[in-house]
Design a protein around this motif. Structure first.
Motif, PDB file in Angstrom:
ATOM      1  N   ARG A   1       0.823  -1.208   0.000  1.00 14.41           N
ATOM      2  CA  ARG A   1       0.000   0.000   0.000  1.00 14.41           C
ATOM      3  C   ARG A   1       0.857   1.258   0.000  1.00 14.41           C
ATOM      4  O   ARG A   1       0.569   2.243  -0.705  1.00 14.41           O
ATOM      5  CB  ARG A   1      -0.938  -0.004   1.204  1.00 14.41           C
ATOM      6  N   ALA A   2       1.921   1.222   0.819  1.00 18.03           N
ATOM      7  CA  ALA A   2       2.797   2.395   0.883  1.00 18.03           C
ATOM      8  C   ALA A   2       3.485   2.640  -0.458  1.00 18.03           C
ATOM      9  O   ALA A   2       3.631   3.788  -0.896  1.00 18.03           O
ATOM     10  CB  ALA A   2       3.833   2.207   1.996  1.00 18.03           C
ATOM     11  N   LEU A   3       3.911   1.559  -1.134  1.00 20.06           N
ATOM     12  CA  LEU A   3       4.529   1.725  -2.453  1.00 20.06           C
ATOM     13  C   LEU A   3       3.526   2.267  -3.475  1.00 20.06           C
ATOM     14  O   LEU A   3       3.888   3.098  -4.336  1.00 20.06           O
ATOM     15  CB  LEU A   3       5.094   0.380  -2.924  1.00 20.06           C
ATOM     16  N   ASN A   4       2.283   1.801  -3.394  1.00 18.37           N
ATOM     17  CA  ASN A   4       1.260   2.333  -4.307  1.00 18.37           C
ATOM     18  C   ASN A   4       1.027   3.820  -4.067  1.00 18.37           C
ATOM     19  O   ASN A   4       0.902   4.616  -5.024  1.00 18.37           O
ATOM     20  CB  ASN A   4      -0.043   1.553  -4.127  1.00 18.37           C
ATOM     21  N   GLU A   5       0.943   4.203  -2.794  1.00 19.46           N
ATOM     22  CA  GLU A   5       0.753   5.625  -2.493  1.00 19.46           C
ATOM     23  C   GLU A   5       1.956   6.447  -2.940  1.00 19.46           C
ATOM     24  O   GLU A   5       1.802   7.572  -3.448  1.00 19.46           O
ATOM     25  CB  GLU A   5       0.511   5.806  -0.998  1.00 19.46           C
ATOM     26  N   LEU A   6       3.160   5.883  -2.775  1.00 18.48           N
ATOM     27  CA  LEU A   6       4.354   6.603  -3.236  1.00 18.48           C
ATOM     28  C   LEU A   6       4.334   6.759  -4.749  1.00 18.48           C
ATOM     29  O   LEU A   6       4.660   7.840  -5.293  1.00 18.48           O
ATOM     30  CB  LEU A   6       5.600   5.846  -2.797  1.00 18.48           C
ATOM     31  N   SER A   7       3.959   5.691  -5.439  1.00 15.57           N
ATOM     32  CA  SER A   7       3.853   5.787  -6.901  1.00 15.57           C
ATOM     33  C   SER A   7       2.796   6.805  -7.320  1.00 15.57           C
ATOM     34  O   SER A   7       2.978   7.558  -8.298  1.00 15.57           O
ATOM     35  CB  SER A   7       3.520   4.411  -7.473  1.00 15.57           C
ATOM     36  N   ARG A   8       1.680   6.862  -6.558  1.00 11.32           N
ATOM     37  CA  ARG A   8       0.630   7.824  -6.879  1.00 11.32           C
ATOM     38  C   ARG A   8       1.127   9.258  -6.662  1.00 11.32           C
ATOM     39  O   ARG A   8       0.828  10.171  -7.470  1.00 11.32           O
ATOM     40  CB  ARG A   8      -0.604   7.546  -6.018  1.00 11.32           C
ATOM     41  N   SER A   9       1.876   9.478  -5.608  1.00  6.22           N
ATOM     42  CA  SER A   9       2.429  10.818  -5.359  1.00  6.22           C
ATOM     43  C   SER A   9       3.405  11.224  -6.458  1.00  6.22           C
ATOM     44  O   SER A   9       3.390  12.376  -6.932  1.00  6.22           O
ATOM     45  CB  SER A   9       3.135  10.841  -4.001  1.00  6.22           C
ATOM     46  N   GLN A  10       4.231  10.294  -6.884  1.00  3.54           N
ATOM     47  CA  GLN A  10       5.157  10.596  -7.977  1.00  3.54           C
ATOM     48  C   GLN A  10       4.405  10.850  -9.280  1.00  3.54           C
ATOM     49  O   GLN A  10       4.819  11.701 -10.094  1.00  3.54           O
ATOM     50  CB  GLN A  10       6.138   9.445  -8.140  1.00  3.54           C
TER      51      GLN A  10
ATOM     52  N   GLY B   1       6.028  16.760  -0.640  1.00  4.00           N
ATOM     53  CA  GLY B   1       5.894  16.439   0.788  1.00  4.00           C
ATOM     54  C   GLY B   1       5.113  15.153   1.008  1.00  4.00           C
ATOM     55  O   GLY B   1       5.450  14.334   1.872  1.00  4.00           O
ATOM     56  N   LEU B   2       4.034  14.988   0.223  1.00  3.93           N
ATOM     57  CA  LEU B   2       3.262  13.743   0.322  1.00  3.93           C
ATOM     58  C   LEU B   2       4.111  12.535  -0.065  1.00  3.93           C
ATOM     59  O   LEU B   2       4.031  11.469   0.569  1.00  3.93           O
ATOM     60  CB  LEU B   2       2.028  13.838  -0.574  1.00  3.93           C
ATOM     61  N   SER B   3       4.951  12.716  -1.103  1.00  3.65           N
ATOM     62  CA  SER B   3       5.834  11.633  -1.511  1.00  3.65           C
ATOM     63  C   SER B   3       6.829  11.285  -0.415  1.00  3.65           C
ATOM     64  O   SER B   3       7.129  10.112  -0.180  1.00  3.65           O
ATOM     65  CB  SER B   3       6.567  12.032  -2.795  1.00  3.65           C
TER      66      SER B   3
ATOM     67  N   THR C   1       8.578   7.614   3.789  1.00  8.61           N
ATOM     68  CA  THR C   1       8.785   7.287   5.207  1.00  8.61           C
ATOM     69  C   THR C   1       7.928   6.106   5.624  1.00  8.61           C
ATOM     70  O   THR C   1       8.373   5.217   6.374  1.00  8.61           O
ATOM     71  CB  THR C   1       8.451   8.512   6.072  1.00  8.61           C
ATOM     72  N   GLU C   2       6.689   6.054   5.125  1.00  8.46           N
ATOM     73  CA  GLU C   2       5.801   4.924   5.425  1.00  8.46           C
ATOM     74  C   GLU C   2       6.353   3.617   4.851  1.00  8.46           C
ATOM     75  O   GLU C   2       6.282   2.564   5.494  1.00  8.46           O
ATOM     76  CB  GLU C   2       4.411   5.212   4.861  1.00  8.46           C
TER      77      GLU C   2
ATOM     78  N   ARG D   1       9.553   2.934   4.304  1.00 11.76           N
ATOM     79  CA  ARG D   1      10.692   2.522   5.146  1.00 11.76           C
ATOM     80  C   ARG D   1      10.235   1.925   6.462  1.00 11.76           C
ATOM     81  O   ARG D   1      10.787   0.922   6.941  1.00 11.76           O
ATOM     82  CB  ARG D   1      11.618   3.723   5.386  1.00 11.76           C
ATOM     83  N   ALA D   2       9.193   2.537   7.072  1.00 12.44           N
ATOM     84  CA  ALA D   2       8.678   2.004   8.336  1.00 12.44           C
ATOM     85  C   ALA D   2       8.065   0.613   8.140  1.00 12.44           C
ATOM     86  O   ALA D   2       8.251  -0.285   8.977  1.00 12.44           O
ATOM     87  CB  ALA D   2       7.639   2.956   8.923  1.00 12.44           C
ATOM     88  N   ALA D   3       7.350   0.429   7.020  1.00  9.30           N
ATOM     89  CA  ALA D   3       6.745  -0.875   6.764  1.00  9.30           C
ATOM     90  C   ALA D   3       7.814  -1.942   6.525  1.00  9.30           C
ATOM     91  O   ALA D   3       7.713  -3.070   7.002  1.00  9.30           O
ATOM     92  CB  ALA D   3       5.805  -0.786   5.561  1.00  9.30           C
ATOM     93  N   ARG D   4       8.850  -1.576   5.782  1.00 11.97           N
ATOM     94  CA  ARG D   4       9.948  -2.532   5.557  1.00 11.97           C
ATOM     95  C   ARG D   4      10.682  -2.846   6.853  1.00 11.97           C
ATOM     96  O   ARG D   4      11.080  -3.998   7.083  1.00 11.97           O
ATOM     97  CB  ARG D   4      10.911  -1.968   4.520  1.00 11.97           C
TER      98      ARG D   4
END
Length: 364
Positions: free
Chosen positions: A34-43, A154-156, A161-162, A164-167
């Motif tokens: 989920r965090a990777l999807n959100e990161l991809s969405r921010s990018q 900032g969202l990215s 950070t999310e 990294r925390a999940a990993r």
């Protein structure tokens, strides 16, 4: 079955831990996804904003028909990305609302650029004022898009950070699962040694010592399982064997005493028979016929044979206390001696008996 219950316990606990650890790992991996999807969405939002800024710059130079189409496509992408975003924290919610507000302002400014680019008056003054207004609106548009870009950045960063925390959570969960499995394995080894190997070794040692004659030795297992029950029954069996041996030793001693007493009591009349027959043979041999002398000799021989039988019975009663020994026996001489002892019973009967060559044998 105590050991069976303990076996199921040691099997169920690791299985439960493995299932729980696998569930935690799956949840952590889902969180990473989920965090990777959100990161991809921010990018993706950042790339779309860069494209919109490029369109805005081109519009400020020369407006064409493709610019509104590109702008509307970018706005649809931004709306789709913002609508599909999964908000999990207040910070993300604030940033997303800021992005929506700035995108709305940018969309309004873009449409105003198109209106301002068409002057109401065709004079040079009207055209100059239209260009000034258009430049100001374009600057405001670039500023709004820059704010969107900074907010998306900032969202990215939050999403990174999310991730990294999940990993990190996945690593900690894996470490916990491995540590738990090692602890369970160590506990299983120690418990198996204490509950199985140690009782087996004590039973083996007790068996060897009891087989060597130490009937006073006991296993002494105090564990409350099948091995403890086996040890207690083994000790009970050893006590019974020891009691039987004690009774057997006492019976053997009584038998030896009885045999010695009987042999002593039997020797007295035998000695009397031999002594009186010897006196008769010495003093009255001249007055006896051949049959009487033969009977006298038979009496003395039978008395001596009876004495030998008594000695053999005494020796036989002591066999349990002596090691077995072999000796060479002449079977032919033994048969002839038996026949010689039975000659008195052959009177009046004609018996033809042929004795062949008999080999010597080893007898115990």
């Amino acid at each position: 079955m105590i050991l069976a219950r303990q076996h199921w316990l040691f099997s169920a606990v690791p299985l439960a831990l493995v299932i729980a650890g696998a569930g935690m790992l799956l949840l952590d991996h889902a969180r990473v996804g989920r965090a990777l999807n959100e990161l991809s969405r921010s990018q993706s939002i950042m790339r779309t904003v860069l494209m919109l800024r490029t369109v805005a710059q081109e519009v400020s130079i020369e407006r064409t028909d493709r610019h509104p189409i590109q702008w509307q496509a970018g706005m649809r992408d931004l709306a789709s990305a913002l609508d599909s975003a999964q908000i999990e924290s207040a910070s993300e919610r604030v940033l997303l609302e800021t992005i929506r507000h700035n995108i709305k302002d940018a969309d309004e400014l873009f449409h105003r650029i198109g209106t301002a680019a068409t002057p109401r008056e065709t004079t040079s003054v009207g055209i100059g004022q239209a260009e000034i207004v258009s430049e100001r609106i374009n600057d405001s548009l670039q500023l709004a898009l820059g704010n969107v870009n900074l907010t998306a950045l900032g969202l990215s960063e939050l999403e990174a950070t999310e991730v990294r925390a999940a990993r990190q959570q996945v690593l900690w969960t894996s470490f916990f699962l491995i540590a738990a499995m090692l602890a369970i394995l160590l506990t299983y080894i120690v418990s198996f040694r204490r509950l199985v190997l140690v009782p087996i070794r004590r039973l083996q040692s007790a068996t060897d010592r009891i087989a060597a004659g130490e009937l006073e030795h006991r296993v002494g297992l105090t564990v409350h399982n099948e091995f403890g029950e086996l040890g207690r029954r083994f000790d009970h069996m050893t006590e019974q064997v020891q009691a039987s041996k004690t009774g057997m030793v006492a019976a053997i001693k009584e038998l030896e005493a009885f045999a010695y007493s009987v042999s002593h009591d039997l020797r007295a009349p035998l000695r009397g028979m031999d002594a009186f027959s010897q006196i008769l043979q010495k003093t009255h041999a001249a007055h006896m016929n051949e049959d009487a002398l033969h009977c006298l000799h038979m009496i003395r021989d039978n008395a001596k044979q009876m004495g030998r039988l008594i000695d053999d019975l005494l020796a036989f009663s002591r066999l349990s206390q002596q090691p077995l020994g072999k000796e060479r026996v002449d079977q032919e001489a033994l048969v002839r001696a038996v026949l010689q002892s039975l000659q008195a019973e052959q009177n009046g009967r004609h018996i033809d008996l042929t004795i062949g060559e008999l080999p010597a044998a080893d007898a115990v």
